[in-house]
Design a protein around this motif. Structure first.
Motif, PDB file in Angstrom:
ATOM      1  N   TYR A 145      -4.094  12.233   5.419  1.00  0.00           N
ATOM      2  CA  TYR A 145      -3.328  11.206   4.719  1.00  0.00           C
ATOM      3  C   TYR A 145      -2.601  11.771   3.509  1.00  0.00           C
ATOM      4  O   TYR A 145      -1.431  11.467   3.265  1.00  0.00           O
ATOM      5  N   VAL A 146      -3.268  12.607   2.741  1.00  0.00           N
ATOM      6  CA  VAL A 146      -2.663  13.159   1.525  1.00  0.00           C
ATOM      7  C   VAL A 146      -1.499  14.082   1.879  1.00  0.00           C
ATOM      8  O   VAL A 146      -0.451  14.050   1.212  1.00  0.00           O
ATOM      9  N   VAL A 147      -1.636  14.886   2.924  1.00  0.00           N
ATOM     10  CA  VAL A 147      -0.551  15.774   3.334  1.00  0.00           C
ATOM     11  C   VAL A 147       0.674  14.965   3.741  1.00  0.00           C
ATOM     12  O   VAL A 147       1.809  15.302   3.376  1.00  0.00           O
ATOM     13  N   GLN A 162      15.694  11.405  -7.199  1.00  0.00           N
ATOM     14  CA  GLN A 162      15.211  12.398  -8.151  1.00  0.00           C
ATOM     15  C   GLN A 162      14.054  11.899  -9.016  1.00  0.00           C
ATOM     16  O   GLN A 162      13.174  12.673  -9.379  1.00  0.00           O
ATOM     17  N   LYS A 163      14.036  10.632  -9.371  1.00  0.00           N
ATOM     18  CA  LYS A 163      12.991  10.122 -10.263  1.00  0.00           C
ATOM     19  C   LYS A 163      11.656  10.038  -9.532  1.00  0.00           C
ATOM     20  O   LYS A 163      11.591   9.666  -8.357  1.00  0.00           O
ATOM     21  N   ARG A 164      10.587  10.371 -10.265  1.00  0.00           N
ATOM     22  CA  ARG A 164       9.257  10.397  -9.652  1.00  0.00           C
ATOM     23  C   ARG A 164       8.827   9.039  -9.126  1.00  0.00           C
ATOM     24  O   ARG A 164       8.269   8.933  -8.039  1.00  0.00           O
ATOM     25  N   GLU A 165       9.085   7.978  -9.908  1.00  0.00           N
ATOM     26  CA  GLU A 165       8.680   6.632  -9.483  1.00  0.00           C
ATOM     27  C   GLU A 165       9.388   6.239  -8.191  1.00  0.00           C
ATOM     28  O   GLU A 165       8.796   5.669  -7.276  1.00  0.00           O
ATOM     29  N   GLU A 166      10.686   6.576  -8.108  1.00  0.00           N
ATOM     30  CA  GLU A 166      11.466   6.220  -6.914  1.00  0.00           C
ATOM     31  C   GLU A 166      11.025   7.067  -5.717  1.00  0.00           C
ATOM     32  O   GLU A 166      11.007   6.585  -4.580  1.00  0.00           O
ATOM     33  N   ARG A 167      10.671   8.326  -5.967  1.00  0.00           N
ATOM     34  CA  ARG A 167      10.189   9.167  -4.872  1.00  0.00           C
ATOM     35  C   ARG A 167       8.837   8.674  -4.349  1.00  0.00           C
ATOM     36  O   ARG A 167       8.575   8.690  -3.138  1.00  0.00           O
ATOM     37  N   ALA A 168       7.975   8.217  -5.274  1.00  0.00           N
ATOM     38  CA  ALA A 168       6.687   7.657  -4.853  1.00  0.00           C
ATOM     39  C   ALA A 168       6.900   6.394  -4.030  1.00  0.00           C
ATOM     40  O   ALA A 168       6.242   6.187  -2.997  1.00  0.00           O
ATOM     41  N   ALA A 169       7.836   5.540  -4.482  1.00  0.00           N
ATOM     42  CA  ALA A 169       8.142   4.318  -3.731  1.00  0.00           C
ATOM     43  C   ALA A 169       8.718   4.660  -2.359  1.00  0.00           C
ATOM     44  O   ALA A 169       8.388   4.021  -1.349  1.00  0.00           O
ATOM     45  N   PHE A 170       9.553   5.695  -2.297  1.00  0.00           N
ATOM     46  CA  PHE A 170      10.125   6.140  -1.023  1.00  0.00           C
ATOM     47  C   PHE A 170       9.019   6.613  -0.080  1.00  0.00           C
ATOM     48  O   PHE A 170       9.028   6.293   1.121  1.00  0.00           O
ATOM     49  N   ALA A 171       8.068   7.364  -0.628  1.00  0.00           N
ATOM     50  CA  ALA A 171       6.962   7.863   0.195  1.00  0.00           C
ATOM     51  C   ALA A 171       6.125   6.716   0.748  1.00  0.00           C
ATOM     52  O   ALA A 171       5.749   6.714   1.921  1.00  0.00           O
ATOM     53  N   VAL A 172       5.848   5.721  -0.088  1.00  0.00           N
ATOM     54  CA  VAL A 172       5.047   4.579   0.364  1.00  0.00           C
ATOM     55  C   VAL A 172       5.812   3.764   1.403  1.00  0.00           C
ATOM     56  O   VAL A 172       5.240   3.317   2.406  1.00  0.00           O
ATOM     57  N   ARG A 173       7.114   3.565   1.180  1.00  0.00           N
ATOM     58  CA  ARG A 173       7.916   2.795   2.141  1.00  0.00           C
ATOM     59  C   ARG A 173       7.981   3.476   3.500  1.00  0.00           C
ATOM     60  O   ARG A 173       7.913   2.828   4.541  1.00  0.00           O
ATOM     61  N   ASN A 174       8.142   4.790   3.501  1.00  0.00           N
ATOM     62  CA  ASN A 174       8.361   5.507   4.755  1.00  0.00           C
ATOM     63  C   ASN A 174       7.086   5.989   5.440  1.00  0.00           C
ATOM     64  O   ASN A 174       7.092   6.183   6.648  1.00  0.00           O
ATOM     65  N   MET A 175       6.031   6.217   4.673  1.00  0.00           N
ATOM     66  CA  MET A 175       4.807   6.738   5.265  1.00  0.00           C
ATOM     67  C   MET A 175       3.603   5.828   5.025  1.00  0.00           C
ATOM     68  O   MET A 175       2.559   6.007   5.640  1.00  0.00           O
ATOM     69  N   SER A 177       2.949   2.717   5.882  1.00  0.00           N
ATOM     70  CA  SER A 177       2.469   1.966   7.050  1.00  0.00           C
ATOM     71  C   SER A 177       1.703   2.877   8.005  1.00  0.00           C
ATOM     72  O   SER A 177       0.702   2.477   8.593  1.00  0.00           O
ATOM     73  N   THR A 178       2.165   4.112   8.139  1.00  0.00           N
ATOM     74  CA  THR A 178       1.474   5.065   9.011  1.00  0.00           C
ATOM     75  C   THR A 178       0.085   5.384   8.472  1.00  0.00           C
ATOM     76  O   THR A 178      -0.904   5.398   9.211  1.00  0.00           O
ATOM     77  N   VAL A 179       0.012   5.637   7.160  1.00  0.00           N
ATOM     78  CA  VAL A 179      -1.269   5.941   6.535  1.00  0.00           C
ATOM     79  C   VAL A 179      -2.195   4.729   6.613  1.00  0.00           C
ATOM     80  O   VAL A 179      -3.393   4.854   6.911  1.00  0.00           O
TER      81      VAL A 179
END
Length: 199
Positions: A145-147, A162-175, A177-179
């Protein structure tokens, strides 16, 4: 049955004993008793006359279970020692970010410690066969899951974020549901194992 006479000669004798140890004693207590009895048998074997041939301690299934627990716990700690550096190396190669790799490895360690800590603090389970197997499984799932999340977090930069908060939100949106789906299927398959308590 307890006295072995072969060809008119005494070949063996069985001496049975009863201990005050509970049959379902935790691993640490059971291993302590097994070591004590093993040392007692070794001491008696050393002092036995040569014609006796030695004393052998046989503890049956209970003590065999403690030996199995010892090997599985050793495997758990070996698994941790192997998985953490490998996970760090894989994350470092895939993300090319040492700080993110360190955070991810710290998360894996925290997940494993939280699960095993919950087993002890809330469930009052000592480390044994089930906990050792669960610990190895938790290492695998937590790394998985972490990888996934760390990798998609880095991929967000290629999407122009580029912003960390937006990248974290992008990661949660795209991955996310899978996790989450993986966590639900893991929890569902693990929940079936609770019926083992009624065996």
């Amino acid at each position: 049955k307890d006295i072995g006479i072969v060809g008119g000669e005494l070949k063996f004798a069985v001496v049975k004993m009863r201990t005050a140890m509970a049959s379902a004693a935790p691993f640490a207590r059971g291993q302590e008793v097994a070591d004590l009895l093993g040392a007692f048998a070794a001491e008696r074997s050393a002092a036995a006359p040569p014609a006796l041939g030695g004393v052998l301690f046989v503890g049956g299934r209970t003590f065999a279970g403690y030996d199995l627990s010892q090997e599985l716990l050793s495997g758990l700690f070996s698994g941790c020692a192997i998985a953490v550096p490998i996970a760090f190396a894989v994350l470092l190669v895939s993300t090319r970010n040492i700080i993110l790799s360190l955070y991810a490895v710290f998360s894996v360690g925290a997940i494993v410690l939280c699960v095993l800590g919950f087993c002890k603090s809330e469930m009052d389970w000592d480390l044994g066969i089930g906990e050792a197997i669960a610990g190895v499984i938790v290492i695998g799932y937590s790394v998985d899951y972490v990888v996934h999340l760390a990798h998609i977090y880095c991929e967000a930069r290629h999407a122009g974020i580029q912003k960390r908060e937006e990248r974290a939100a992008f990661a949660v949106r795209n991955m996310g549901s899978t996790v989450l789906a993986g966590a639900l299927t893991t929890a569902g398959s693990g929940a079936v194992m609770f019926f083992c308590f009624f065996y």
